[in-house]
Design a protein around this motif. Structure first.
Motif, PDB file in Angstrom:
ATOM      1  N   THR A   1      39.885  15.585 -32.831  1.00  0.00           N
ATOM      2  CA  THR A   1      39.690  15.538 -31.227  1.00  0.00           C
ATOM      3  C   THR A   1      39.202  17.005 -30.925  1.00  0.00           C
ATOM      4  N   GLY A   2      38.193  17.006 -30.088  1.00  0.00           N
ATOM      5  CA  GLY A   2      37.396  18.100 -29.455  1.00  0.00           C
ATOM      6  C   GLY A   2      36.450  18.540 -30.299  1.00  0.00           C
ATOM      7  N   THR A   3      36.010  17.638 -31.201  1.00  0.00           N
ATOM      8  CA  THR A   3      34.710  18.064 -31.951  1.00  0.00           C
ATOM      9  C   THR A   3      33.239  17.667 -31.063  1.00  0.00           C
TER      10      THR A   3
ATOM     11  N   GLY B   1      28.403  15.006 -26.716  1.00  0.00           N
ATOM     12  CA  GLY B   1      29.577  14.724 -26.100  1.00  0.00           C
ATOM     13  C   GLY B   1      30.668  15.176 -27.181  1.00  0.00           C
ATOM     14  N   TRP B   2      31.889  15.639 -26.547  1.00  0.00           N
ATOM     15  CA  TRP B   2      32.992  15.682 -27.304  1.00  0.00           C
ATOM     16  C   TRP B   2      33.897  14.461 -27.760  1.00  0.00           C
ATOM     17  N   VAL B   3      34.511  14.385 -28.969  1.00  0.00           N
ATOM     18  CA  VAL B   3      35.464  13.390 -29.407  1.00  0.00           C
ATOM     19  C   VAL B   3      36.816  13.420 -28.534  1.00  0.00           C
ATOM     20  N   LYS B   4      37.022  12.468 -28.057  1.00  0.00           N
ATOM     21  CA  LYS B   4      38.246  12.423 -27.416  1.00  0.00           C
ATOM     22  C   LYS B   4      39.480  11.682 -28.464  1.00  0.00           C
ATOM     23  N   THR B   5      39.051  10.765 -29.269  1.00  0.00           N
ATOM     24  CA  THR B   5      39.750  10.388 -30.191  1.00  0.00           C
ATOM     25  C   THR B   5      38.754  10.009 -31.656  1.00  0.00           C
ATOM     26  N   GLY B   6      39.325   9.953 -32.653  1.00  0.00           N
ATOM     27  CA  GLY B   6      38.503   9.641 -34.109  1.00  0.00           C
ATOM     28  C   GLY B   6      39.261   9.151 -34.815  1.00  0.00           C
TER      29      GLY B   6
END
Length: 573
Positions: free
Chosen positions: A101-103, A57-62
């Motif tokens: 974000t987006g990764t 998946g894609w990172v929303k927040t990290g």
């Protein structure tokens, strides 16, 4: 918001294999596990603790924590609104590369119960053991930050806006409505017919259609060619004719001299080449810049790709009627196009229409089908996409779930157009003001439709028997001679959701109607044949998918409920 309608248990338990609900189900064509299959369980995934899984998946927040010794990622793969909390230790991977974000990440790990007392809403989290893939993002240039952007701003990056929570939820809701459409009509015995996108018929008679032509490209190529390679002169043509004459005489002389077959064949080949060259020279001499014109100065479409004028369809209704008059219940579901120069929040140049046609049906049957179809879609969303509806209720329209429940469970009101006008006139007499005037013969405006559904009836409403002057030529003329058997389904929030009618099956009446409005019969002879040969009573309607998504979600602008909106000045991607 009332009692929550939970998804069926078999859907929530889709993570299980066999009867073992503690076993994670992988995707059918890979070794990954959908996040929905973890978090969509009744226990929120808690029963899967101890399972090893691969998620993508894609990172929303990290965020890095513990002075950079580990990081928490909120990962979403598009399968549901919820994010899976993923914990990565610095010993496993370079944390700064993961938290933006987006990764994009693919990781293997162990599902664990989160520590108690942390205030987390998660019932389960993933402890990463190995990072399989990372798609890096430069936070300085990535246009979709973790802070919320307006939907209008997101339209500037159509290719990346599906990364946002809102557009993802809209996509899943739109998919559910599309799937529900096919299921409803398939279960009802309808056949799915693919009607043409390119047409020579104007269903609505409005003339606001996109033209399909190759004449412009062809004309531009000709003009460029004439500049680079000027057309032959009369002297060039005469010279080419002379060569043909000489080659012809040479063949005749060889035959008279009884030359060998090889000599004659070679000479005939030279004659053939000369004739082809002459034909090419003569054809090029006729080339002129600009569009081909008739003697009266109008464009000659006989030179166009289809040999006549053609357009992008505004509706598949007329064509699908041909199958209804052969196979009974049918429907079409596809893109339609309107060249209206409109910038309102309710108009698109390209949108999707669902158009069923019922043979042997009258207006009453048509209204019954339309009501059942809308109710089915509302129930389907409440059962299959309740999580996305909760997201919409929280972020856009707190009443959207209640609205779906109301429509799904309430019999629709039914009122004639004449009565609807009377009700609106009564409201005006009591002090209600409308921007659009109210009188018999007008086409109801959105404000009128919403007032009737939201204030007067407070439920969905079907208005029927409209004045013939504001409806299409193919709608069945009623006995009063003033109205036609047309109906609109009106719902709260958006007003008109469905428009339909019983079709005029009487050849004499439909010809009179076409003459009344000045519509030429030649382009519609095929349509009239359906009335000439074995005419059948039939009815149908059209529902704009985007309007249904607007109604369901509570989003205000139709440009935000279609993947790639087209409107005046905009056709990105």
């Amino acid at each position: 918001m009332g009692d929550q309608i939970q998804p069926p248990a078999d859907q929530l338990a889709a993570v299980s294999l066999g009867n073992d609900a503690s076993t994670v189900q992988k995707e059918p064509f890979s070794d990954r596990v959908r996040i929905q299959s973890i978090l969509g369980r009744p226990d929120g995934g808690a029963g899967l603790a101890g399972q090893k899984v691969r998620i993508f998946g894609w990172v929303k927040t990290g965020r890095e924590q513990g002075k950079g010794t580990f990081a928490f990622l909120e990962v979403n793969d598009g399968s549901c609104p919820a994010n899976l909390q993923v914990m990565v230790d610095a010993s496993v991977y370079d944390l700064p590369k993961l938290v933006a974000t987006g990764t994009c990440v693919t990781v293997d790990g162990l599902l664990k119960m989160p520590p108690e007392g942390k205030g987390t809403k998660q019932k389960i989290e993933l402890s990463v053991e190995e990072v399989i893939h990372v798609g890096l993002v430069d936070p300085a240039t990535y246009p979709i930050p973790k802070t919320k952007l307006t939907l209008e701003k997101l339209r500037e990056t159509l290719h990346l806006r599906p990364r946002t929570n809102t557009i993802q939820s809209v996509a899943r809701i739109r998919h559910a409505l599309s799937y529900a459409t096919h299921t409803f009509f398939n279960d009802g015995g309808f056949l799915y017919i693919q009607t043409p996108i390119i047409t020579t018929s104007d269903c609505e008679g409005a003339g606001e259609m996109f033209q399909v032509t190759t004449l412009i490209n062809h004309s531009e190529r000709v003009e460029k060619d004439l500049i680079n390679n000027p057309p032959p002169t009369e002297a060039d043509i005469e010279a080419a004719r002379l060569i043909v004459k000489e080659r012809g005489e040479a063949v005749a002389q060889l035959k008279a001299a009884k030359a060998s077959k090889q000599e004659i064949a070679a000479s005939v080949a030279e004659l053939t080449t000369a004739k082809a060259s002459l034909a090419n020279v003569e054809e090029r001499s006729k080339l002129k810049p600009g569009l081909p014109k008739k003697e009266d100065g109008t464009i000659d479409y006989a030179h166009d790709f289809f040999g006549r004028e053609a357009f992008l369809t505004v509706s598949g209704q007329l064509q699908v009627e041909t199958y209804a008059c052969s196979l009974s219940s049918v429907y079409t579901f596809g893109p339609t196009f309107r060249a209206e120069n409109s910038h309102t929040s309710r108009h698109l140049a390209e949108f999707w229409m669902v158009e069923p046609e019922l043979a042997g049906a009258d207006l009453e049957d048509d209204m019954n089908c339309a009501e059942a179809y809308v109710k089915y879609m509302c129930k389907y969303l409440l059962e299959k996409r309740y999580d996305d509806m909760e997201f919409m209720a929280k972020n856009y329209d707190k009443g959207c779930i209640d609205r779906l429940k109301l429509v799904a469970s309430t019999p629709f009101g039914r009122v004639t157009y004449t009565k609807a006008i009377e009700l609106l006139e009564e409201a005006v007499a009591k002090g209600k003001t409308f921007e659009n005037s109210v009188e018999w013969g007008i086409d109801l405006a959105s404000e009128h439709e919403r007032y009737l559904t939201e204030v007067v009836f407070q439920k969905p409403l079907i208005v029927y028997n409209y004045p013939k002057g504001i409806k299409a030529f193919y709608m069945r003329l009623n006995d009063d001679g003033k109205t036609v058997a047309a109906m609109d389904v009106l719902v709260p929030k958006v007003g008109e959701l469905i428009g339909g009618s019983q079709r005029e099956e009487r050849i004499d009446v439909i010809l009179e109607r076409m003459e009344e409005i000045g519509l030429p019969t030649e382009p519609y002879e095929w349509y009239l044949d359906l009335r000439r040969f074995g005419t059948a009573k039939h009815a149908g309607f059209g529902l704009g998918l985007e309007r249904m998504v607007l109604f369901a979600t509570g989003i205000d602008n139709i440009r935000d409920v279609i993947p790639f909106p087209r409107y005046p000045g905009k056709a990105d991607l």
